[in-house]
Each structure stands twice: as structure tokens, then as C-alpha cells.
Design an enzyme around this catalytic site. Sequence first.
Site, mmCIF file in Angstrom:
data_model
loop_
_atom_site.group_PDB
_atom_site.id
_atom_site.type_symbol
_atom_site.label_atom_id
_atom_site.label_comp_id
_atom_site.label_asym_id
_atom_site.label_seq_id
_atom_site.Cartn_x
_atom_site.Cartn_y
_atom_site.Cartn_z
ATOM 1 N N ASP A 108 35.633 -41.773 -21.011
ATOM 2 C CA ASP A 108 36.039 -40.060 -21.702
ATOM 3 C C ASP A 108 35.573 -38.810 -22.421
ATOM 4 O O ASP A 108 35.668 -38.025 -22.877
ATOM 5 C CB ASP A 108 36.847 -41.248 -23.155
ATOM 6 C CG ASP A 108 35.252 -41.485 -23.754
ATOM 7 O OD1 ASP A 108 34.075 -41.445 -23.576
ATOM 8 O OD2 ASP A 108 34.836 -41.461 -24.991
ATOM 9 N N GLU A 109 35.041 -38.901 -20.753
ATOM 10 C CA GLU A 109 34.263 -37.717 -20.896
ATOM 11 C C GLU A 109 34.103 -37.088 -19.294
ATOM 12 O O GLU A 109 33.620 -37.553 -18.500
ATOM 13 C CB GLU A 109 32.979 -37.319 -21.408
ATOM 14 C CG GLU A 109 31.763 -38.377 -20.721
ATOM 15 C CD GLU A 109 30.564 -38.392 -21.862
ATOM 16 O OE1 GLU A 109 30.091 -37.065 -22.268
ATOM 17 O OE2 GLU A 109 29.438 -39.704 -22.278
#
Length: 407
Positions: A108-109
Site C-alpha cells: 500500500d505504499e
Amino acid sequence: MPARTWPTIVAHADMDAFYAAVEQLDEPSLRGRPVLVGPRSGRGVVLTASYEARPYGVGSAMPMARALRLCPGAVVVPPRFERYEAVSRRLMAALADFSPRVEALSLDEAFVDMTGSEHLFGPPGRMAERIRAAILEATGLPASVGVSATKYVAKVASAAAKPHGVEIVPPERAAAWLAPMPVSRLWGAGPVTAERLRAAGFERIGDIAAAPPARLEAALGRAWRHFLDLARGIDPRPVARRRSAGSMGSDRTLGRDVADREDIVRHLTRAADRIGRRLRRKGCLAHGVRLRLKTADFRLLTRQRRILPTDAAGDLLAGAESMLDALIRSGPFRLVGLAAFDLERGSGMRQLDLFDGAVRGRRLERVVDAVDERFGPGTLRRGRDVSNAVVVGSSPTLDFVELEEDG
């Protein structure tokens, strides 16, 4: 044409409460409600808490039982990692539209090297807004974006922008912007290092930036230069083009503690089957295996060893069993986990042909893969899992992927 004003431009995009946000996206009835993603068992831990749950003091890595005491109205949702990976692929594809240099840190990053792209996307503030809009369009989910001249400051900036925001830190302001933050925000300063810094009189990042090198070296040893550079906003590491899975693992928090070797091996067998299946699906071979056991008093014990490159569950299990005897006396255990590490994609596949036993085992496991694919997971089971069945309650398996640089 916008003028180029920064020597480098790095954006860090971070999804907001990612697992919980995916669940709220897919199930509208969860929107606006406190959601905890994790095993329903009170012995498990919270993987992600939605923003609606956080005012109650609930956060990631908190024991689920405590989280439910703090927020009794929370909805507990078991994790769906395949779904999160699918959304992650959309995220990374959206970021790749901005730059060929995208470095994923997790599902997610990611960092995005935006250097020299002002003529395409505008100044840094406009870049951040466009990245955020593209992520929302691609995934349906909000993200926070930080932009600065270095990876470290960009990452801290995205955290400061949460939730759903943008933070721009020009390079000439980076040190002053970091200065009032606690030393725990330094990249690499875990609880032990942060406590050592506080004991030495360093409370804020600005204290580190202004300290004489000799004083820092006395407190930090050889790591002093790393922390001094970060405190001053200096981070020369470039954004890597690619990252690949450094490990694949499967951890299971049990409904009751186990101490018997046979019970532990049964859980390791199931973990090895899951990891082997994922390795084969992704075309990867593992060069190492790691055993993880958590005792009843929450001590985490790990052992790891190198193995011949493999994607076979039997090889992973054999490696784990060879390390188990050194740890089993520390039981009983509340968590049993296994991970395959040092992964490579496909290039070592022919090495397996040198070992007839490995080939036979691998062929059998591929047959099981095909049956599971057609009829559902668990259609075929190992004989010892059936004939010696001892039911030990457990929370859902927490499969994970860790990332490391691809060279």
C-alpha cells in the site's frame, strides 16, 4: 513551462488504513463504522483499524481482545490478502503512469521519482494532487502523498498528511520541518534506539541535527552518521526501479497454545503448503526458510537456514523441522509461522531437475494445485492431517509478503 527548482523530486504515496478501506469499499454497510481487520480470535492482533476506530485508541498490532474492549462496537473482518494484492497492482500501475521509477515498500505504499517532470505534471504541489487523484480513480480509495527532495523526508511528509492529504516539504525547509518531531520518527530508530537517544538527552530530531558528532557517536556507535544525515534532511538513496518479494510467509495465531512437536509440525505443514502454492503461482524459488514461534508470554523466537532453491512445500517443511528441536523446549507456543526468503523468479527452475526426489514432489504438488484450482482449497489433504486429526482452534492465517530491492 514550469521552471525546475529542486535538484530531485521524490513523492511517497501511502494508502490510508488500506486493508480496512478495501473492506469498506467492497461492503458499503461497513462505511462510517469502526472496522478492525484481523483474526476474529481474541488472541490475534489488529492488522489495520479504520479511521472510525482510531478515536477509541485502537491501532495496528494491538491485541484484538484489547481492541474490542476499547471499541466494543467495532466490526471485525478477517483479512483477504489476495484482494489486497489485486488492489495493490492497480495502485502500482497508476503510479507507473507518472514515472518509470516506482519503488514499492509494501502493498500500500511506494516512492515515485518525479525528478525533471515539472513540464508534464506541474510543480511539486500539483504533482501530489494529480498522484492522489489518479490513485482514487484507479482503486476507489484515498491516499496521502508527501513530496520532498529525499525519500526519507517524503515518507515522513506523507505520514504528516494523513488522512487523505498532501504535504510538500521543499529541500531548503526540510531540516527545520523535521526539527520539532520526536526522535522515534527517524528512519531506523526503533523502540530500543529511540529510548537510547532519549536517555542520552535527544528528544527531538532537531537535537540530533545540532549535536556534535562525538556526542552522537557515543550514543549511537557506528550508526551516528546515518541518523545525523536524516535529521538534517539528507538521504542520498535513489528511488529503485523495481522491487521484488524478499520473502513470503504464513503466520497463524492459535486458539490455544501448543507444545507437542506433532501439533507444531501439523501447523508448519499447512503453512508450507500455502507458501509453496504461492511460490509456484508467482514463478519463484526460495533459497532460504525461516521458522517463527511466539511463546505464551509473547516472546518471538526465530531461526533461519539456507536451502537448495525450491518451490516445494516438502523442502520448506524439512528445513523448518530441522530447526524446530532447538526451540521446542521454550514452548508452549501461541503462534506458529513459516517464511520462505531470498526469492528469485524462475531463473533457477532447471536446478530442480537435478534431483529426482524434488521433481517427483514438485509434480505431486502441482497436481494438488490443479485440483484445488478446480474444486476449491483443501480438496486433497495429506494423510497424516486426516488420520491423526487433532483440532486446535486458530485464527485465520495471516499470509504476508515482504519486499526488498531487486538489485
